[in-house]
Design an enzyme around this catalytic site. Structure first.
Site, PDB file in Angstrom:
ATOM      1  CG  ASP A  65       2.606   6.605   2.396  1.00  0.00           C
ATOM      2  OD1 ASP A  65       2.074   5.119   2.575  1.00  0.00           O
ATOM      3  OD2 ASP A  65       3.699   6.040   3.161  1.00  0.00           O
ATOM      4  NE  ARG A  80      -3.608  -2.054   2.882  1.00  0.00           N
ATOM      5  CZ  ARG A  80      -3.950  -2.159   4.264  1.00  0.00           C
ATOM      6  NH1 ARG A  80      -4.155  -1.844   4.712  1.00  0.00           N
ATOM      7  NH2 ARG A  80      -4.621  -3.734   4.093  1.00  0.00           N
ATOM      8  NE  ARG A 128       8.278   8.405   1.524  1.00  0.00           N
ATOM      9  CZ  ARG A 128       7.005   9.398   1.952  1.00  0.00           C
ATOM     10  NH1 ARG A 128       7.144  10.613   1.820  1.00  0.00           N
ATOM     11  NH2 ARG A 128       5.970   9.619   3.033  1.00  0.00           N
TER      12      ARG A 128
END
Length: 284
Positions: free
Chosen positions: A63, A61, A212
């Site tokens: 972002d 999933r 990230r």
């Protein structure tokens, strides 16, 4: 949760890609926000002329703002719907879906296949440039601009200290009841002839913000603000470090999802459920 397909249904694998710039992530949300899952499910319901919405299960999933080139999902369709529509379904979806999301392949999945729990790894790429002039306007939606020169060798040295199975709590946004133990299989950076630095990040699964955050730490090493041993020290501390910035999502692309041979799918599903808590949820 069972992987058994309900009687009278067919499990269908979808291979797809999307530009995440205008999406509020993969997963459907309250409030009418535009999501990849919502667009595909709406299109599927329309082209099959169904009253029911057939829910997708996805490998990871992503972002808001994150892109995908090699995303995988599955959906369980009634046998009658699959028989009637499967020959023309791909072309009809192409005509119904918006231009920033494409389904490239639709096929009946092998027994035991689950897009999320069957996966043995996910591979992401993060792209950044330190060009003093900024990012090529044609690439601005997919490449981060870092306004300090980057030492890629130092970044790779730092990356090696993060490989293997660890508790990545220092690089993850915690979720209630979810483990942050992951196996980081690859983390390497290469500067291309165009000057763009591409980081390849591959793991069995990722926790929220992990990719990230890792890139944010490596950028601090690359621009000289931290030493090459700093990211590993943060990892060992096991707590979020305010100096680790979660870089912007637009530089991140899900490139590929890996699956075992068909005869190993069921065993992988069981292993993933026992070992991890919803791998790939809310990434990256």
């Amino acid at each position: 949760m069972s992987d058994e397909v309900q009687p009278g249904h067919v499990r269908v694998r979808l291979d797809l890609s999307y530009d995440g710039s205008e999406f509020s992530g993969w997963a459907k949300q309250a409030g009418g926000r535009r999501t990849v899952q919502g667009e595909i499910e709406d299109a599927l319901r329309t082209v099959t002329r169904s009253r029911e919405t057939y829910e997708l299960t996805v490998a990871g999933r992503t972002d808001a703002g994150v892109h995908a080139r090699g995303q995988v999902a599955h959906v369980d369709l009634p046998e009658a719907v699959w028989r009637e529509h499967h020959v023309k379904l791909l072309k009809r979806l192409a005509g119904r879906l918006p231009r920033d999301v494409r389904v490239w392949a639709l096929r009946e999945a092998p027994s035991g296949f689950n897009a999320r729990f069957s996966a043995v790894w996910r591979r992401y790429a993060y792209r950044v440039t330190d060009n003093p002039g900024g990012v090529d306007p044609l690439l601005r939606g997919h490449v981060l601009w870092h306004d300090w020169p980057l030492d890629v060798d130092a970044m790779n040295e730092a990356a090696r200290g993060l490989l293997g199975e660890h508790d990545f709590a220092a690089y993850c946004k915690r979720r209630e009841g979810a483990t942050t133990i992951r196996t980081l299989q690859e983390l390497s950076l290469v500067r291309g002839e165009d000057g763009i630095v591409t980081a390849t990040v591959r793991a069995d699964a990722f926790c929220h913000n992990m990719v990230r955050s890792l890139i944010g730490a490596l950028l601090f090493v690359g621009d000289g603000h931290r030493g090459a041993d700093w990211p590993a020290k943060v990892l060992a501390a096991g707590v979020r470090d305010s100096a680790v910035h979660v870089v912007r999502p637009h530089g991140l692309t899900l490139e590929e999802v890996g699956y075992p041979a068909d005869e190993l799918l069921a065993a992988r599903n069981k292993e993933a459920r026992n070992k991890r808590s919803l791998p790939g949820a809310g990434c990256c």
